[in-house]
Design a protein around this motif. Sequence first.
Motif, PDB file in Angstrom:
ATOM      1  N   ASP A  93      -5.539  18.342   1.427  1.00  0.00           N
ATOM      2  CA  ASP A  93      -4.598  17.420   2.075  1.00  0.00           C
ATOM      3  C   ASP A  93      -3.798  16.699   0.995  1.00  0.00           C
ATOM      4  OD1 ASP A  93      -3.232  15.951   3.932  1.00  0.00           O
ATOM      5  OD2 ASP A  93      -4.981  14.905   4.747  1.00  0.00           O
ATOM      6  N   LEU A  94      -2.516  17.007   0.910  1.00  0.00           N
ATOM      7  CA  LEU A  94      -1.595  16.366  -0.031  1.00  0.00           C
ATOM      8  C   LEU A  94      -0.762  15.380   0.778  1.00  0.00           C
ATOM      9  CD1 LEU A  94      -0.404  19.604  -1.908  1.00  0.00           C
ATOM     10  CD2 LEU A  94      -2.487  18.250  -2.313  1.00  0.00           C
ATOM     11  N   PHE A  95      -1.275  14.169   0.926  1.00  0.00           N
ATOM     12  CA  PHE A  95      -0.623  13.244   1.859  1.00  0.00           C
ATOM     13  C   PHE A  95      -0.183  11.963   1.171  1.00  0.00           C
ATOM     14  CE2 PHE A  95      -4.996  11.707   2.042  1.00  0.00           C
ATOM     15  CZ  PHE A  95      -4.877  10.327   2.230  1.00  0.00           C
ATOM     16  N   CYS A  96       0.771  11.296   1.804  1.00  0.00           N
ATOM     17  CA  CYS A  96       1.336  10.058   1.281  1.00  0.00           C
ATOM     18  C   CYS A  96       1.434   9.021   2.403  1.00  0.00           C
ATOM     19  CB  CYS A  96       2.735  10.299   0.705  1.00  0.00           C
ATOM     20  SG  CYS A  96       2.776  11.461  -0.676  1.00  0.00           S
ATOM     21  N   TYR A  97       1.481   7.766   1.967  1.00  0.00           N
ATOM     22  CA  TYR A  97       1.607   6.678   2.960  1.00  0.00           C
ATOM     23  C   TYR A  97       2.230   5.467   2.272  1.00  0.00           C
ATOM     24  CZ  TYR A  97       0.370   2.919   6.140  1.00  0.00           C
ATOM     25  OH  TYR A  97       0.426   1.816   6.986  1.00  0.00           O
TER      26      TYR A  97
ATOM     27  N   ASP B 139       0.858  -1.177   0.000  1.00  0.00           N
ATOM     28  CA  ASP B 139       0.000   0.000   0.000  1.00  0.00           C
ATOM     29  C   ASP B 139       0.896   1.229   0.000  1.00  0.00           C
ATOM     30  OD1 ASP B 139      -1.892   1.935   0.249  1.00  0.00           O
ATOM     31  OD2 ASP B 139      -2.587   1.372   2.242  1.00  0.00           O
ATOM     32  N   VAL B 140       1.138   1.746  -1.168  1.00  0.00           N
ATOM     33  CA  VAL B 140       1.984   2.936  -1.326  1.00  0.00           C
ATOM     34  C   VAL B 140       1.194   3.933  -2.171  1.00  0.00           C
ATOM     35  CG1 VAL B 140       4.184   3.871  -2.128  1.00  0.00           C
ATOM     36  CG2 VAL B 140       4.063   1.511  -1.240  1.00  0.00           C
ATOM     37  N   GLY B 141       0.723   5.006  -1.513  1.00  0.00           N
ATOM     38  CA  GLY B 141      -0.168   5.922  -2.210  1.00  0.00           C
ATOM     39  C   GLY B 141       0.229   7.379  -2.100  1.00  0.00           C
ATOM     40  N   VAL B 142      -0.066   8.122  -3.170  1.00  0.00           N
ATOM     41  CA  VAL B 142       0.130   9.567  -3.226  1.00  0.00           C
ATOM     42  C   VAL B 142      -1.256  10.171  -3.437  1.00  0.00           C
ATOM     43  CG1 VAL B 142       1.201  11.469  -4.492  1.00  0.00           C
ATOM     44  CG2 VAL B 142       2.445   9.313  -4.164  1.00  0.00           C
ATOM     45  N   HIS B 143      -1.694  11.049  -2.520  1.00  0.00           N
ATOM     46  CA  HIS B 143      -3.064  11.531  -2.505  1.00  0.00           C
ATOM     47  C   HIS B 143      -3.142  13.045  -2.718  1.00  0.00           C
ATOM     48  CE1 HIS B 143      -4.647   7.733  -0.546  1.00  0.00           C
ATOM     49  NE2 HIS B 143      -3.350   7.657  -0.253  1.00  0.00           N
ATOM     50  N   PHE B 144      -4.194  13.447  -3.408  1.00  0.00           N
ATOM     51  CA  PHE B 144      -4.564  14.862  -3.573  1.00  0.00           C
ATOM     52  C   PHE B 144      -6.051  14.920  -3.243  1.00  0.00           C
ATOM     53  CE2 PHE B 144      -5.686  18.055  -7.216  1.00  0.00           C
ATOM     54  CZ  PHE B 144      -6.012  19.042  -6.297  1.00  0.00           C
TER      55      PHE B 144
END
Length: 278
Positions: free
Chosen positions: A169-173, A74-79
């Motif tokens: 929210d520009l978040f990553c995990y 689970d490797v995500g880049v979110h906008f």
Amino acid sequence: MPLLTTLVDNFNDNVIGPNWGDSYGGVSETGGRARVPLVAGAYAGYQTGRAWTLAGASIYLKTPTLPAASTGTDVGVHFMITSPVAGTGLGFKINRVTNKLRMQSNVDYFDAGAVELTYDAVNHLWLRLREDGTNVSWDTSPNGSTWTNRRTLATPAWVTAAVDQCAVDLFCYRDAGVTDYAEYDNVNTLADGAVHTAAVALSADSSLTATGAVAVISSVGLSADSALEATPRLVANASANLSAEASLIAEPVGSDTGDVDFAVGRPTTGWVVSAPWR
């Protein structure tokens, strides 16, 4: 009512601006970009305060740097644009494990009707969300100018209700794998002029040398001290006294003087005066 259209940042001053006051997880502004680290098991993101409005607005950005999948599942880049209700929001997710671009409108952190495309690093470089009073649209672009619509959805009720209550929210995990980062850039702007800050010490004997430049001036104005020169002219004034002698001779007009005799002296007896003198 600050519309999301007015949120502008190209991150070129290398300082996290006040609009991103709720950022978390060790983010930084580096090299003219917003950098978000991906550390296994930790969330990190650039986040605004909950003070913005999506209704009637739009927001776009680009994602020039993405993390590697590494060993993560689970490797995500979110906008995302989030509402005041936890788990409710809409936006994009780039899944680095499946290589999918997901366009989602989440309730309780999930959207069963989400649209997914195979991620294209060129054509999906720029991402945009917009609301026109009727629908919400998800668009992509290779250059930030030419856009392709990827999903359209009737505007969720919370979008119009959450005036001045939305956050970006520009978040990553990542759940596992080697630590790396993602980068975001050019929020609502195509301008990408660099800003460089530097310090320099000048000694007392420092000098500044400039190379002269030749300039051609096509018109000129005269200053108050300008002088006007003219060629002198010589003017002579003279006076003169005129003298003349003239003789005036009068002759009778219309008389025949051919038979007139003149005698000089006093007249004596016997002087005869003939016509026309008598």
